[in-house]
Structures are given as structure tokens and as C-alpha cells.
Design a protein around this motif. Structure first.
Motif, PDB file in Angstrom:
ATOM      1  N   LEU A 161      -7.471  -1.287 -26.972  1.00  0.00           N
ATOM      2  CA  LEU A 161      -7.289   0.162 -26.999  1.00  0.00           C
ATOM      3  C   LEU A 161      -8.511   0.885 -26.454  1.00  0.00           C
ATOM      4  O   LEU A 161      -8.387   1.897 -25.750  1.00  0.00           O
ATOM      5  CB  LEU A 161      -6.993   0.626 -28.426  1.00  0.00           C
ATOM      6  CG  LEU A 161      -6.776   2.129 -28.632  1.00  0.00           C
ATOM      7  CD1 LEU A 161      -5.603   2.613 -27.798  1.00  0.00           C
ATOM      8  CD2 LEU A 161      -6.562   2.436 -30.105  1.00  0.00           C
ATOM      9  N   ALA A 162      -9.695   0.377 -26.771  1.00  0.00           N
ATOM     10  CA  ALA A 162     -10.921   0.995 -26.255  1.00  0.00           C
ATOM     11  C   ALA A 162     -10.966   0.921 -24.729  1.00  0.00           C
ATOM     12  O   ALA A 162     -11.349   1.894 -24.064  1.00  0.00           O
ATOM     13  CB  ALA A 162     -12.142   0.309 -26.860  1.00  0.00           C
ATOM     14  N   ARG A 163     -10.546  -0.201 -24.159  1.00  0.00           N
ATOM     15  CA  ARG A 163     -10.529  -0.317 -22.695  1.00  0.00           C
ATOM     16  C   ARG A 163      -9.490   0.620 -22.076  1.00  0.00           C
ATOM     17  O   ARG A 163      -9.747   1.256 -21.047  1.00  0.00           O
ATOM     18  CB  ARG A 163     -10.237  -1.770 -22.310  1.00  0.00           C
ATOM     19  CG  ARG A 163     -11.410  -2.712 -22.494  1.00  0.00           C
ATOM     20  CD  ARG A 163     -11.170  -4.034 -21.805  1.00  0.00           C
ATOM     21  NE  ARG A 163     -10.125  -4.796 -22.487  1.00  0.00           N
ATOM     22  CZ  ARG A 163     -10.362  -5.684 -23.439  1.00  0.00           C
ATOM     23  NH1 ARG A 163     -11.602  -5.907 -23.842  1.00  0.00           N
ATOM     24  NH2 ARG A 163      -9.369  -6.349 -23.987  1.00  0.00           N
ATOM     25  N   ALA A 167     -10.273   3.773 -19.514  1.00  0.00           N
ATOM     26  CA  ALA A 167      -9.628   3.897 -18.208  1.00  0.00           C
ATOM     27  C   ALA A 167      -8.894   5.230 -18.075  1.00  0.00           C
ATOM     28  O   ALA A 167      -8.971   5.897 -17.036  1.00  0.00           O
ATOM     29  CB  ALA A 167      -8.652   2.737 -18.002  1.00  0.00           C
ATOM     30  N   ALA A 168      -8.190   5.652 -19.155  1.00  0.00           N
ATOM     31  CA  ALA A 168      -7.462   6.922 -19.107  1.00  0.00           C
ATOM     32  C   ALA A 168      -8.422   8.102 -19.042  1.00  0.00           C
ATOM     33  O   ALA A 168      -8.171   9.089 -18.334  1.00  0.00           O
ATOM     34  CB  ALA A 168      -6.552   7.052 -20.324  1.00  0.00           C
ATOM     35  N   SER A 169      -9.532   8.018 -19.760  1.00  0.00           N
ATOM     36  CA  SER A 169     -10.504   9.111 -19.751  1.00  0.00           C
ATOM     37  C   SER A 169     -11.155   9.260 -18.380  1.00  0.00           C
ATOM     38  O   SER A 169     -11.411  10.383 -17.918  1.00  0.00           O
ATOM     39  CB  SER A 169     -11.567   8.862 -20.821  1.00  0.00           C
ATOM     40  OG  SER A 169     -12.540   9.870 -20.810  1.00  0.00           O
ATOM     41  N   SER A 170     -11.416   8.149 -17.701  1.00  0.00           N
ATOM     42  CA  SER A 170     -12.028   8.219 -16.365  1.00  0.00           C
ATOM     43  C   SER A 170     -11.081   8.823 -15.339  1.00  0.00           C
ATOM     44  O   SER A 170     -11.523   9.295 -14.294  1.00  0.00           O
ATOM     45  CB  SER A 170     -12.457   6.824 -15.918  1.00  0.00           C
ATOM     46  OG  SER A 170     -11.331   5.971 -15.773  1.00  0.00           O
ATOM     47  N   SER A 190       1.661   0.860 -23.592  1.00  0.00           N
ATOM     48  CA  SER A 190       0.882  -0.214 -22.978  1.00  0.00           C
ATOM     49  C   SER A 190       0.282  -1.139 -24.037  1.00  0.00           C
ATOM     50  O   SER A 190       0.258  -2.370 -23.866  1.00  0.00           O
ATOM     51  CB  SER A 190      -0.239   0.373 -22.113  1.00  0.00           C
ATOM     52  OG  SER A 190       0.291   1.140 -21.047  1.00  0.00           O
ATOM     53  N   LEU A 191      -0.180  -0.547 -25.136  1.00  0.00           N
ATOM     54  CA  LEU A 191      -0.773  -1.362 -26.196  1.00  0.00           C
ATOM     55  C   LEU A 191       0.275  -2.260 -26.837  1.00  0.00           C
ATOM     56  O   LEU A 191      -0.003  -3.418 -27.169  1.00  0.00           O
ATOM     57  CB  LEU A 191      -1.413  -0.456 -27.247  1.00  0.00           C
ATOM     58  CG  LEU A 191      -2.240  -1.153 -28.329  1.00  0.00           C
ATOM     59  CD1 LEU A 191      -3.418  -1.881 -27.701  1.00  0.00           C
ATOM     60  CD2 LEU A 191      -2.733  -0.149 -29.356  1.00  0.00           C
TER      61      LEU A 191
END
Length: 242
Positions: A161-163, A167-170, A190-191
């Protein structure tokens, strides 16, 4: 920003009591505190485990302890205000009664001492060590195995989830409320899909390693019997006035 995980805190901790004895120690102390009729036992547990926790984990221990205290403080304030009785302090329409002060003190000390013990257990004892202690107490084997697998799965999903969040924040996925909602739904889907993929991969890995239905548990030498005996005697004496 880098955040220290519980596992990293546990690895860096240097407790005076080690091995499965540490789990037995914390559970026994918690039982004594919950059952003790006198507030002096709560203060004793707070002092003993606060000192042991700071000695083992330093600021990391205080960081773990801080979070439940934030939730505890408003509850104690409500107990003080809404307990009926002769008013001790009045501020406008709000009044704190003498029984409210007594109940708040008792509840606060008992809760804070219990949280102090549990925080010490979290900081100094990895989950596999706790599960190993349950196994040595003749806990059903399937409960031990399921607990270990659940713990490992939770850690894996948190990392995944952290990854995904990074990715979504970037990609500016949390820029507005609308995009945040859409991104959150996409991350949840996705999770879920990746959790199924990870479960299949875990099953294949266990089968490749000749898994026979028994998961290995760590065996760390037990040390610190003197600390255990001293603290438990202090709690018994202060709790029951023996």
C-alpha cells in the motif's frame, strides 16, 4: 519522509528481559494491574515499565506510548465532567465533582499503566516471539500458524500500500477531493488483486520449501529473571498491601 516501523524499533530495542520470558512478564504484570484493588499498584507499574521501556527503546518507546494517550485524555475529561456529586471546580456550565476526580484518577492511572505495559511489550517483543510464547503454552498449533501468516500478510500489504500511495501521489492522484476518491478506489482494487497474487506466491514458496503444516518459531534465550521477579513482587505488594 522516512517513518520508523514497529519492526525496526523492535530490532533496535535493547530490553533487560529477553526471550519468551518477556511476553510472559508483560502479560503477568498486566493481569496484576487489572486485578489490583489499590492505585499504588498502577503507579508502580507505570514507574517500572516506563523506566524499562525508555531504557529499551528510548524515544521510540515514548512515540509508541504517545498515541494511545491522545485517545485516553479526552475520555478522562468526560469522566471528570459527567460524574455526579458535590462540585469541586466549576467553570461556567461545567462542573467537576469530587467523585469525578477520584474516578478519573483511578481510571487514568489504571489505563495509563496498562498502556505502558502493552507499549513495552510492543517495543521489545516481536510478534513471532509472542506467538512462540503462545506455542509453549500449548496453544493449538493451527492458531499459532494462522497468527504468524496473518502477521506476515499484514506487513506485506502495508508495504504494498505504501508503494501504491507513493506512485499515486507522484502522479497527483490526491490533488483534489474528487481525484482522491477516485485514486482511493483504484488503490483498494489494486491492493485486493495484489493480495491474491501475493497469497499464491506465498503458497508456492511454502510448497517449494517442503512446508509440512508446521511453521518455525524463534527461540531466543530467556534473560532478566531478576527484573521480572522484582517488578512482579513490587506490583503484588503495592496492589494488595501484603
Amino acid at each position: 519522509m522516512h517513518h520508523t516501523t514497529i519492526e525496526q524499533i523492535q530490532v533496535a530495542a535493547t530490553p533487560r528481559v529477553t526471550g519468551r520470558l518477556n511476553a510472559y512478564f508483560a502479560v503477568a504484570a498486566l493481569v496484576l494491574v487489572v486485578a489490583a484493588p489499590h492505585r499504588l499498584a498502577y503507579a508502580g507499574a507505570l514507574a517500572c515499565f516506563g523506566a524499562l521501556g525508555v531504557d529499551a527503546g528510548g524515544r521510540d518507546y515514548l512515540g509508541v506510548l504517545r498515541l494511545p494517550v491522545y485517545f485516553l485524555a479526552p475520555t478522562l475529561a468526560l469522566i471528570a465532567v459527567f460524574t455526579p456529586g458535590p462540585a469541586a471546580v466549576s467553570v461556567g456550565p461545567l462542573a467537576v465533582s469530587w467523585p469525578g476526580i477520584q474516578r478519573t484518577l483511578t481510571t487514568g492511572l489504571r489505563s495509563l499503566s496498562s498502556v505502558t505495559i502493552l507499549s513495552y511489550l510492543i517495543v521489545t517483543t516481536p510478534v513471532p516471539e509472542v506467538v512462540g510464547a503462545l506455542q509453549s503454552l500449548r496453544c493449538p498449533r493451527f492458531v499459532v500458524d494462522v497468527s504468524l501468516l496473518t502477521y506476515r500478510a499484514i506487513q506485506t500489504l502495508f508495504d504494498e500500500l505504501a508503494r501504491l500511495e507513493l506512485a499515486a501521489s507522484s502522479r497527483l492522484g490526491f490533488r483534489t477531493r474528487r481525484t482522491t476518491l477516485a485514486t482511493s478506489k483504484a488503490l483498494a482494487f489494486s491492493l485486493f488483486v495484489r493480495s491474491l497474487s501475493r497469497a499464491d506466491a506465498l503458497d508456492d514458496a511454502m510448497q517449494a520449501r517442503a512446508y509440512d503444516g508446521t511453521l518455525p518459531t524463534p527461540t531466543t534465550p530467556n534473560t532478566g529473571y531478576g527484573y521480572v521477579g522484582t517488578v512482579l513482587v513490587v506490583l503484588a505488594v503495592t496492589g494488595w498491601g501484603v
